[in-house]
Design a protein around this motif. Sequence first.
Motif, PDB file in Angstrom:
ATOM      1  N   GLY A 118       0.841  -1.206   0.000  1.00  0.00           N
ATOM      2  CA  GLY A 118       0.000   0.000   0.000  1.00  0.00           C
ATOM      3  C   GLY A 118       0.866   1.242   0.000  1.00  0.00           C
ATOM      4  N   MET A 119       0.335   2.304  -0.587  1.00  0.00           N
ATOM      5  CA  MET A 119       1.059   3.582  -0.559  1.00  0.00           C
ATOM      6  C   MET A 119       0.704   4.310   0.729  1.00  0.00           C
ATOM      7  N   PRO A 120       1.708   4.705   1.495  1.00  0.00           N
ATOM      8  CA  PRO A 120       1.390   5.375   2.751  1.00  0.00           C
ATOM      9  C   PRO A 120       1.061   6.858   2.580  1.00  0.00           C
ATOM     10  N   ASN A 121       0.011   7.269   3.263  1.00  0.00           N
ATOM     11  CA  ASN A 121      -0.389   8.677   3.302  1.00  0.00           C
ATOM     12  C   ASN A 121       0.110   9.272   4.615  1.00  0.00           C
ATOM     13  N   GLY A 122       0.489  10.516   4.601  1.00  0.00           N
ATOM     14  CA  GLY A 122       0.986  11.148   5.823  1.00  0.00           C
ATOM     15  C   GLY A 122       0.129  12.305   6.267  1.00  0.00           C
ATOM     16  N   GLY A 123       0.281  12.666   7.512  1.00  0.00           N
ATOM     17  CA  GLY A 123      -0.458  13.807   8.046  1.00  0.00           C
ATOM     18  C   GLY A 123       0.028  14.165   9.428  1.00  0.00           C
ATOM     19  N   GLN A 124      -0.662  15.106  10.032  1.00  0.00           N
ATOM     20  CA  GLN A 124      -0.234  15.645  11.321  1.00  0.00           C
ATOM     21  C   GLN A 124      -1.363  15.543  12.336  1.00  0.00           C
ATOM     22  N   LEU A 125      -0.964  15.400  13.583  1.00  0.00           N
ATOM     23  CA  LEU A 125      -1.937  15.296  14.676  1.00  0.00           C
ATOM     24  C   LEU A 125      -2.113  16.667  15.349  1.00  0.00           C
ATOM     25  N   PRO A 126      -3.163  16.831  16.135  1.00  0.00           N
ATOM     26  CA  PRO A 126      -3.376  18.136  16.783  1.00  0.00           C
ATOM     27  C   PRO A 126      -2.217  18.573  17.681  1.00  0.00           C
ATOM     28  N   ASN A 127      -1.446  17.616  18.207  1.00  0.00           N
ATOM     29  CA  ASN A 127      -0.317  18.008  19.070  1.00  0.00           C
ATOM     30  C   ASN A 127       0.980  18.210  18.282  1.00  0.00           C
ATOM     31  N   GLY A 128       0.906  18.113  16.967  1.00  0.00           N
ATOM     32  CA  GLY A 128       2.068  18.410  16.130  1.00  0.00           C
ATOM     33  C   GLY A 128       2.824  17.189  15.641  1.00  0.00           C
ATOM     34  N   TRP A 129       2.629  16.011  16.227  1.00  0.00           N
ATOM     35  CA  TRP A 129       3.314  14.810  15.740  1.00  0.00           C
ATOM     36  C   TRP A 129       2.763  14.452  14.362  1.00  0.00           C
ATOM     37  N   THR A 130       3.571  13.704  13.609  1.00  0.00           N
ATOM     38  CA  THR A 130       3.092  13.297  12.285  1.00  0.00           C
ATOM     39  C   THR A 130       2.989  11.766  12.207  1.00  0.00           C
ATOM     40  N   TYR A 131       2.261  11.302  11.214  1.00  0.00           N
ATOM     41  CA  TYR A 131       1.991   9.866  11.095  1.00  0.00           C
ATOM     42  C   TYR A 131       1.974   9.485   9.620  1.00  0.00           C
ATOM     43  N   ARG A 132       1.953   8.188   9.350  1.00  0.00           N
ATOM     44  CA  ARG A 132       1.680   7.701   7.999  1.00  0.00           C
ATOM     45  C   ARG A 132       1.089   6.300   8.079  1.00  0.00           C
ATOM     46  N   PHE A 133       0.263   5.966   7.117  1.00  0.00           N
ATOM     47  CA  PHE A 133      -0.275   4.602   6.981  1.00  0.00           C
ATOM     48  C   PHE A 133      -0.797   4.419   5.558  1.00  0.00           C
ATOM     49  N   SER A 134      -1.001   3.144   5.174  1.00  0.00           N
ATOM     50  CA  SER A 134      -1.334   2.837   3.776  1.00  0.00           C
ATOM     51  C   SER A 134      -2.786   3.162   3.452  1.00  0.00           C
ATOM     52  N   ILE A 135      -2.983   3.734   2.253  1.00  0.00           N
ATOM     53  CA  ILE A 135      -4.347   4.081   1.832  1.00  0.00           C
ATOM     54  C   ILE A 135      -4.664   3.501   0.441  1.00  0.00           C
ATOM     55  N   THR A 136      -3.761   2.687  -0.103  1.00  0.00           N
ATOM     56  CA  THR A 136      -4.078   2.012  -1.380  1.00  0.00           C
ATOM     57  C   THR A 136      -3.900   0.509  -1.201  1.00  0.00           C
ATOM     58  N   ARG A 137      -4.498  -0.239  -2.109  1.00  0.00           N
ATOM     59  CA  ARG A 137      -4.303  -1.691  -2.163  1.00  0.00           C
ATOM     60  C   ARG A 137      -3.670  -2.020  -3.500  1.00  0.00           C
ATOM     61  N   THR A 138      -2.769  -2.979  -3.483  1.00  0.00           N
ATOM     62  CA  THR A 138      -2.202  -3.472  -4.730  1.00  0.00           C
ATOM     63  C   THR A 138      -2.463  -4.968  -4.777  1.00  0.00           C
ATOM     64  N   LEU A 139      -3.089  -5.403  -5.848  1.00  0.00           N
ATOM     65  CA  LEU A 139      -3.479  -6.807  -5.985  1.00  0.00           C
ATOM     66  C   LEU A 139      -2.765  -7.423  -7.181  1.00  0.00           C
ATOM     67  N   SER A 140      -2.593  -8.730  -7.124  1.00  0.00           N
ATOM     68  CA  SER A 140      -2.022  -9.404  -8.295  1.00  0.00           C
ATOM     69  C   SER A 140      -3.078  -9.408  -9.407  1.00  0.00           C
ATOM     70  N   LEU A 141      -2.654  -9.752 -10.613  1.00  0.00           N
ATOM     71  CA  LEU A 141      -3.605  -9.727 -11.732  1.00  0.00           C
ATOM     72  C   LEU A 141      -4.752 -10.714 -11.541  1.00  0.00           C
ATOM     73  N   ASP A 142      -4.509 -11.782 -10.719  1.00  0.00           N
ATOM     74  CA  ASP A 142      -5.613 -12.710 -10.439  1.00  0.00           C
ATOM     75  C   ASP A 142      -6.288 -12.364  -9.091  1.00  0.00           C
ATOM     76  N   ASP A 143      -6.183 -11.099  -8.699  1.00  0.00           N
ATOM     77  CA  ASP A 143      -6.907 -10.513  -7.548  1.00  0.00           C
ATOM     78  C   ASP A 143      -6.493 -11.033  -6.177  1.00  0.00           C
ATOM     79  N   ASN A 144      -5.310 -11.603  -6.060  1.00  0.00           N
ATOM     80  CA  ASN A 144      -4.822 -11.994  -4.735  1.00  0.00           C
ATOM     81  C   ASN A 144      -4.201 -10.791  -4.034  1.00  0.00           C
ATOM     82  N   ASN A 145      -4.452 -10.703  -2.745  1.00  0.00           N
ATOM     83  CA  ASN A 145      -3.896  -9.608  -1.960  1.00  0.00           C
ATOM     84  C   ASN A 145      -2.674 -10.118  -1.190  1.00  0.00           C
ATOM     85  N   TYR A 146      -1.501  -9.682  -1.598  1.00  0.00           N
ATOM     86  CA  TYR A 146      -0.258 -10.134  -0.970  1.00  0.00           C
ATOM     87  C   TYR A 146       0.329  -9.071  -0.032  1.00  0.00           C
ATOM     88  N   GLU A 147      -0.529  -8.311   0.616  1.00  0.00           N
ATOM     89  CA  GLU A 147      -0.060  -7.257   1.520  1.00  0.00           C
ATOM     90  C   GLU A 147       0.847  -7.828   2.616  1.00  0.00           C
TER      91      GLU A 147
END
Lengths: 275, 341
Positions: free
Chosen positions: B278-307
């Motif tokens: 997954g592609m990680p998206n980033g952002g900031q929290l109200p106390n100023g710390w920052t974070y990131r986590f995945s917001i996309t899925r990538t699947l094989s051509l036969d629709d298997n999820n190998y995350e």
Amino acid sequence: MKYFRSCRIAAILLIASFSAAEEFPKLSRHYLHLDMGAAYGNFRDTGTSPLRYQGFTAASTAGFLSANPEFRWGLRTDIFYTAGIAANAYLLHSFYCASDVFYLRRIPPLSAKGLDFFAGPALSGLTAFTINDAYQNAMVNVDIFSGLFLRSQLQYAFKRPEWGKKLAFLRLQRPARDYVLAFRLDIPVLRLNIRPEFPYVLNGTQTDIEKIFSRHFFAGGLQLQSRLGLTRFLKNGNAIETAYVWEMISTGRRDIYLLESARHALVFAFYFRLN
Amino acid sequence: MRNKRLTRSSVFIAVLLLLNSCEYIFFKPIPSCSAPGTFEYLWSKVDEQYAYFDVKNVDWDAVYSRYSAKIRDDISEDSLFFYLGSMLNELRDGHVNLFSEFNVSRFDITLLGPQNLDYRLVKEHYLGNDFYTTGPFQHNFIAGGRAAYIRYASFSSGFTNDNIRFILDRYKDTGGLVLDLRQNGGGYLSGVYQLLSHFITTETPVYKTCIKSGPDHNAFSDTEPVYIAPFDTLLAYSAPVAVLIDRGSYSASSMFSLAAIALDNMFLVGDTSGGGLGMPNGGQLPNGWTYRFSITRTLSLDDNNYENGVPPDILAFLDPADKALGLDTVIEAALDSLLGP
């Protein structure tokens, strides 16, 4: 062939109607103006952060103005930059590129001797780039805003009389000068926004550029712009203006992630007469 | 006259002051930067945008119940960071991080399996002393010149098409390539496309992708195939390529592994990759710390999820007995497939 003939007739009629309807006084003065200013700006895009970034802003404008006692029109391009800080640690860079074109008519019922009220439409486009390297893949963003505004301008023209005094051997003299104090306010009639979609970042796993740039189109929000300026006319027909500019944008409830931005700038403008 | 001037100036200053704070009438207030406020904000962001709740088998509401009880107003910054970092690590995702001025939380995916690479062994017995360094690649002939070994340690190290052309031209007469992506923790995805473009002769679909489209856990855009265009249809390398992977082959390396499945002349050897598709998206929290986590899925051509990791075609682990003989079990397994036992 028939189509082209119809177009030609329509064009002739359109030009003729303009000529008939408008008897513009031939006193238009054309100016090239260059503005420079700096002051305070703030920025908050809730897609990336709930915090409001505040800091220094600098702006530069180039434009053309055609002014006449009865009407005025012009176009301009603004470039401004804001460096904002939040949480004492994070630096956000915001670059705006804006342009607008306007046409204002004097409204006689709202004008008096020395006091003129102009109103008319202004069409504006703005592209905003923001960069904050703390946001990982969301570090760069592009927003596009365009809008139709009702622009109103109230201006008061006055003359400072000549003044002179003799003090012993000194002869102090201040020549008469023409000034215009003007307040301009743009109120939005229609606003269109192009902002990032729900996940905010682009799908970087995609290689197709068209698919990567999926955006969120919506109308609405609030964008206000005002300018309070004092213009001094020089003997050679040029003019100098000192102005206070305030601009704000809030993308409003239809936006998935609210964007709020404002800037205040003290601007010095130079008007170079072209005719 | 003086009074008039004074009045005019006062009005001017009053208008300026009025305008100076005007926007705050229209702007929304900033959310609370208290510990509970920061916790709520982060939990909600993950709840609405994270792409892999089903694959990770995480009940995010249960996570809320567990952690919200620990977050009080008077908690120290260090403790708040610990709890927020622990909450994010419930996702068991190497693309999930919390950043503060004093610490970075992480889930180390490489510890899920053995480090299936001994680079000293590779240098001593495969690359030798006369290996070439072309851009970020170390490479040389192996197996008596019948195959080539190419080491690429990180997709964060960029390369040029000329780098690749030089390498592939040098080994054009070999029976195959061993491309070693073990412990390659990822980097720029553009490097994946650039590298693969030298191994295909036609525009080729390599995987499918979609992105979160709403706050619901299952709200995703339509799944669309991703194509890679060939760099040069005549110069493409067509002999078989063994791609070596292990649990340390994460993110862009896993993307490369997933794409390799789609190509006829590539196969995977080693341990399951680390995943991180997954592609990680980033952002900031109200106390100023920052974070990131995945917001996309990538699947094989036969629709298997190998995350959670792309499995190899040939499973191979470093064997201490082989190591004692100066053999890398994974490279040897690759050579067996490329050249025959």
